[in-house]
Design a protein around this motif. Structure first.
Motif, short mmCIF file in Angstrom:
data_model
loop_
_atom_site.label_atom_id
_atom_site.label_comp_id
_atom_site.label_asym_id
_atom_site.label_seq_id
_atom_site.Cartn_x
_atom_site.Cartn_y
_atom_site.Cartn_z
N TYR A 1 0.83 -1.21 0.00
CA TYR A 1 0.00 0.00 0.00
C TYR A 1 0.87 1.26 0.00
N THR A 2 2.01 1.20 0.68
CA THR A 2 2.94 2.33 0.66
C THR A 2 3.46 2.56 -0.75
N GLN A 3 3.80 1.48 -1.46
CA GLN A 3 4.25 1.61 -2.85
C GLN A 3 3.16 2.22 -3.72
N LEU A 4 1.92 1.79 -3.49
CA LEU A 4 0.81 2.31 -4.26
C LEU A 4 0.67 3.82 -4.06
N GLN A 5 0.79 4.28 -2.82
CA GLN A 5 0.70 5.71 -2.54
C GLN A 5 1.82 6.48 -3.23
N GLN A 6 3.02 5.90 -3.25
CA GLN A 6 4.16 6.57 -3.86
C GLN A 6 4.01 6.71 -5.37
N GLN A 7 3.24 5.84 -6.00
CA GLN A 7 3.06 5.91 -7.45
C GLN A 7 2.21 7.11 -7.87
N LYS A 8 1.31 7.55 -6.98
CA LYS A 8 0.42 8.68 -7.26
C LYS A 8 -0.24 8.52 -8.63
N ILE A 9 -0.95 7.42 -8.81
CA ILE A 9 -1.60 7.11 -10.08
C ILE A 9 -2.74 8.10 -10.31
N PRO A 10 -2.72 8.88 -11.39
CA PRO A 10 -3.75 9.89 -11.61
C PRO A 10 -5.15 9.28 -11.73
N GLY A 11 -6.11 9.92 -11.07
CA GLY A 11 -7.49 9.50 -11.20
C GLY A 11 -7.85 8.22 -10.50
N VAL A 12 -7.07 7.80 -9.52
CA VAL A 12 -7.33 6.54 -8.83
C VAL A 12 -7.39 6.77 -7.32
N TYR A 13 -8.42 6.22 -6.69
CA TYR A 13 -8.55 6.25 -5.23
C TYR A 13 -8.61 4.80 -4.75
N VAL A 14 -7.87 4.48 -3.72
CA VAL A 14 -7.85 3.11 -3.20
C VAL A 14 -7.81 3.13 -1.67
N MET A 15 -8.59 2.24 -1.06
CA MET A 15 -8.58 2.08 0.40
C MET A 15 -8.63 0.60 0.75
N PRO A 16 -7.73 0.10 1.61
CA PRO A 16 -7.89 -1.25 2.14
C PRO A 16 -9.17 -1.32 2.97
N CYS A 17 -9.84 -2.44 2.93
CA CYS A 17 -11.09 -2.58 3.67
C CYS A 17 -10.83 -2.68 5.18
N ALA A 18 -11.85 -2.35 5.95
CA ALA A 18 -11.70 -2.29 7.40
C ALA A 18 -11.50 -3.68 8.01
#
Length: 289
Positions: A78-95
């Motif tokens: 998830y940290t790697q995903l945040q670092q990519q800053k993919i335009p137009g994408v929102y992601v959240m791990p489920c609770a």
């Protein structure tokens, strides 16, 4: 926990209400995902109990750490995903489990421009030693490689064999976005979409326009994934969203003043659009907003 994107919605008259992050535990720096329960994918239906036991045992794999190693791997992914800053994408791990991620993809160019697509990324129980994760759209989008019944995208075309420490979850999300900019019709999951794209592009566009409209309407309905962290949408309401918009701008200005330079709202985890204008992070020219 923030989403991985430039935090910009492309759909007008729409305001995204991002869920609150999980409470930080007392002590430490709080960088922690929800613990992995024994049945680590509670959203997967009709699983055989003996199969679940085998998957739970395979979680330990050759690393010897079991769910502890797996939780660390999820945090790293998830940290790697945040670092990519993919335009137009929102992601959240489920609770309830870090093995299920929910999110949204906004398409800003090409045939699918204007589409806002809710999705679920389901990660195998024995990650990172398992098969390729599954990527499914909540409402099936009209695309040659999206199953018209289940909404599942054929990601194994890009990842025929999942390779540990080589393939990453952010790459799956990038691929899921890329398929809408470069349409491929080979070995389709939706034969009708592939045939129309090849032989009758005008009819394909008409079908697609109707499908995109349905996808946007679906955003305002409760998400099918029953999770408090799933992103939800509501129509623009001045009584609610106008004040939130001001708070976003003011927090950006305060950050700029404190840092001694300009601050982009997307860097602060903020997202809004003027319903009457297509610009991302648009603001009143007078600066009074």
């Amino acid at each position: 926990m923030s989403s991985s994107s430039d935090h910009a919605s492309q759909s007008p008259d729409m305001m995204s209400a991002s869920p609150s992050p999980p409470p930080r535990p007392s002590g430490g720096d709080g960088r922690q995902l929800p613990s992995i329960p024994n049945n680590s994918t509670p959203y997967t239906l009709h699983q055989n109990s003996s199969k679940l036991n085998n998957q739970a045992n395979s979680n330990r794999g050759s690393n010897g750490f079991g769910p502890f190693f797996q939780e660390y791997s999820m945090m790293a992914e998830y940290t790697q995903l945040q670092q990519q800053k993919i335009p137009g994408v929102y992601v959240m791990p489920c609770a309830k489990t870090p093995l299920v991620w929910s999110g949204l993809i906004f398409i800003r160019q090409g045939l699918y421009q204007g589409a806002a697509l809710r999705f679920t990324l389901t990660i195998p129980d024995n990650y990172p030693d398992g098969n390729c994760p599954k990527f499914a759209f909540e409402f099936p989008v009209f695309h040659p490689h999206v199953d018209p019944e289940t909404g599942e995208l054929d990601v194994q075309r890009a990842f025929p064999r999942w390779r540990r420490n080589v393939n990453h979850l952010w790459q799956v999300i990038v691929y899921a976005k890329k398929v809408f900019y470069k349409v491929d019709t080979k070995s389709p999951s939706n034969l009708e979409a592939a045939t129309l794209y090849e032989n009758d592009i005008d009819l394909f566009k008409k079908r697609l326009a109707k499908n995109i409209e349905q996808c946007e309407e679906r955003l305002y309905q409760p998400p099918s994934l029953d999770d408090p962290f799933t992103l939800r949408f509501s129509p623009w309401n001045d009584a609610v969203h106008a004040d939130v918009k001001k708070q976003m701008l003011h927090s950006s200005q305060r950050h700029s003043s404190d840092a001694g330079g300009s601050a982009n709202p997307s860097d602060l985890g903020l997202s809004w659009m003027d319903p009457s204008r297509p610009e991302i992070f648009s603001r009143d020219e007078s600066g009074s907003a």
